[in-house]
Design an enzyme around this catalytic site. Sequence first.
Site, PDB file in Angstrom:
ATOM      1  N   ASP A   8      47.473  21.998 -37.851  1.00  0.00           N
ATOM      2  CA  ASP A   8      46.131  21.722 -37.355  1.00  0.00           C
ATOM      3  C   ASP A   8      46.313  20.832 -36.130  1.00  0.00           C
ATOM      4  OD1 ASP A   8      43.617  20.735 -36.826  1.00  0.00           O
ATOM      5  OD2 ASP A   8      43.405  19.637 -38.713  1.00  0.00           O
ATOM      6  N   LYS A  70      42.721  18.283 -26.320  1.00  0.00           N
ATOM      7  CA  LYS A  70      42.186  19.562 -26.784  1.00  0.00           C
ATOM      8  C   LYS A  70      40.888  19.924 -26.058  1.00  0.00           C
ATOM      9  CE  LYS A  70      41.228  21.728 -31.224  1.00  0.00           C
ATOM     10  NZ  LYS A  70      41.323  21.493 -32.668  1.00  0.00           N
ATOM     11  N   GLU A 169      39.827  27.253 -37.480  1.00  0.00           N
ATOM     12  CA  GLU A 169      39.884  26.089 -38.374  1.00  0.00           C
ATOM     13  C   GLU A 169      38.988  26.241 -39.607  1.00  0.00           C
ATOM     14  OE1 GLU A 169      39.168  22.990 -35.523  1.00  0.00           O
ATOM     15  OE2 GLU A 169      41.114  23.363 -34.606  1.00  0.00           O
ATOM     16  N   ASP A 192      32.129  22.042 -39.808  1.00  0.00           N
ATOM     17  CA  ASP A 192      33.314  21.329 -39.308  1.00  0.00           C
ATOM     18  C   ASP A 192      32.957  20.517 -38.066  1.00  0.00           C
ATOM     19  OD1 ASP A 192      35.730  20.536 -38.275  1.00  0.00           O
ATOM     20  OD2 ASP A 192      36.675  22.507 -38.304  1.00  0.00           O
TER      21      ASP A 192
END
Length: 648
Positions: A8, A70, A169, A192
């Site tokens: 992850d 990211k 994810e 999420d």
Amino acid sequence: MAKVVGIDLGTTNSVVAILEGGKPVVIPNAEGSRLTPSVVAFTKTGERLVGELAKRQAVVNPENTVYSIKRFMGRFMTEVNEEMKLVPYQVVAGPQGEARVRLQGKDYTPQEISSMILQKLKTDAERYLGESVTKAVITVPAYFNDAQRTATKEAGQVAGLEVLRIINEPTASCMAYGMDKQDETLTILVFDLGGGTFDVSILEAGGGVFQVKATNGDTHLGGDNWDQLLIDWMAEKFKAQNGIDLRKDRMALQRLKEAAEKAKIELSQVTQTNINLPFITADASGAKHLDVTITRSEFEKMSLNLVERCANPTRQAISDAGLTPEKIDRILLVGGATRMPMIQEFVKRFFGKDPHKDINPDECVALGAAVQAGVLVGEVKNIVLVDVTPLSLGVEVLGGYVEKMIERNTAIPTSGKKVFTTAADSQTAVEVHVIQGERAMAGDNKSLGKFMLTDIPPAPRGIPQIEVNFEIDSNGILNVTAKDLASGKQTGIRLTGSTNLPKTEIDKMIKESEAYAETDKKKKEEAEVKSQADSLIYTTEKTLKDIPNVDSALKGKAEEGMKKLKEAMDSNDMNRIKSESESLKQVLYEVSSSVYAQAGAAAGGSGGKTVWTPQGEHPVGNEPSSPGGNGGVIDADYRVEGDGEGKK
Ligand code: AMP
């Protein structure tokens, strides 16, 4: 069979996991933590730090400490205006307008920075497993577009990992949750909210099949936005009192950022918190301190808009899946920011029921990636993942409209084919402009790139037949081709405006990272040489002290040897340190032998006294502390192996 890890690669933290005995487990990093901060820093001495060590020095080195990389993956400068304001490091445009970061005068692509994080995870996993790790499944937000997915894959490649699959994810979390609940059929909504992105996915899980029904989200919404609210609130308060804007001072801003995140996290537990930052700045009147208190309800009031931004993507995903909120059986909360009570209350209000609390929001994504890794290598059977493409894909046609080729939420891998024609007489070339998004006009969506199909035989408009083919692979990565059916001429995707890195650049990065591995290895060796020299001096001193009757000439020789070795250490000349260490070692052998001889003589050859051995440079029974130690040296003994794959 070689182990495949699940990773992850998070905005804030990253996690690596592996299947052990059929169950996914998190691999702790070298520092002993299960989460590795996704932070990379370059120190003034040119050292590269990754993870906790990088995070720890952020306050004193803000402009060379990269976090939230990211948010910049696969993005153009025009897309990152908001994110640029959130970070203290410099973001600059690359040759094609893509976002890069400038550190100590050198520009790095987000892929490169991410690869440094991946390298650390890889090295730590290798240390834990005792074998090399060359393959991985890496997760991305479901809402990542093609460029962002490709960039993630490239980061893996640069880190020496063959990325077997990129998975979403939320899908990964759902797999981790549903792995052992195969006898029920459940409709699961994964909510999420991480550091930088918000994803909602709806899956149907039953009998080992995980079918994604719909996904939606906001790539500009995450815990960082809540931090920013607090930063602005503190800075405004301070400005009102002192007339100084702390956001203009990078170091103060970094301290504000850390304090904001800490306060936000505390407010998930307690209803009021104090933020105290002494000596935050100074002016002619002296040092200034920031000392403020905030209640949870004040924080919630200022966050209303952010919480509300979760509603639309959630609503859209539910309606795309053809469902209503009551039809959702389980709501999984994933991502650190879902720990905020205001988010849990929002979910409860929205669905009229409590979210499921049974999973660890920080770890379940990596655990799910490890399960998928197990599926890919055949270690896990009876689990099938059917994922979807999150956004519609199409081409721009006459008038600036979009002709959709693949609708959003179509199960992947998939493909779509349509035949187009020319708009003018004798037109010999067509431009294929690839578009991602839901809006009708091309200009309102994301342009993934353009390419030309040329040498079409001249013909009246409407006659040529150009077949355009879109193909999405199981990573969600797109390939487009256009073919003139008359001549058979075909062109593949050449996304001129894309952020994809050319193969040559990836190779260059791999080389650079190898070079880093080389310098880090050298530094480690140097540290070892010095640490051994230190121990040797310690041992010699201790030997001379503990054994009073060493021959005085020999003692002088040992003292001289120690002096020379100390000088060599001051000079930092490795060869000199090595050779002086060798000489001192010889003297120490002589001392040891002489003591041994005396002892032998005194004891008439019998045992009974301490016997010294130079083995390991330490007297047996005396565990020397290592004053020089290895402290401060960053262990970066990584291996880099390209997967030999060309650009997608
Ligand atoms: P992730 O990307 O899933 O690691 O989520 C990281 C985000 O979650 C960051 O913005 C963290 O500040 C935030 N976070 C972690 N723990 C908490 C907490 N207890 N309360 C509020 N936010 C949190």
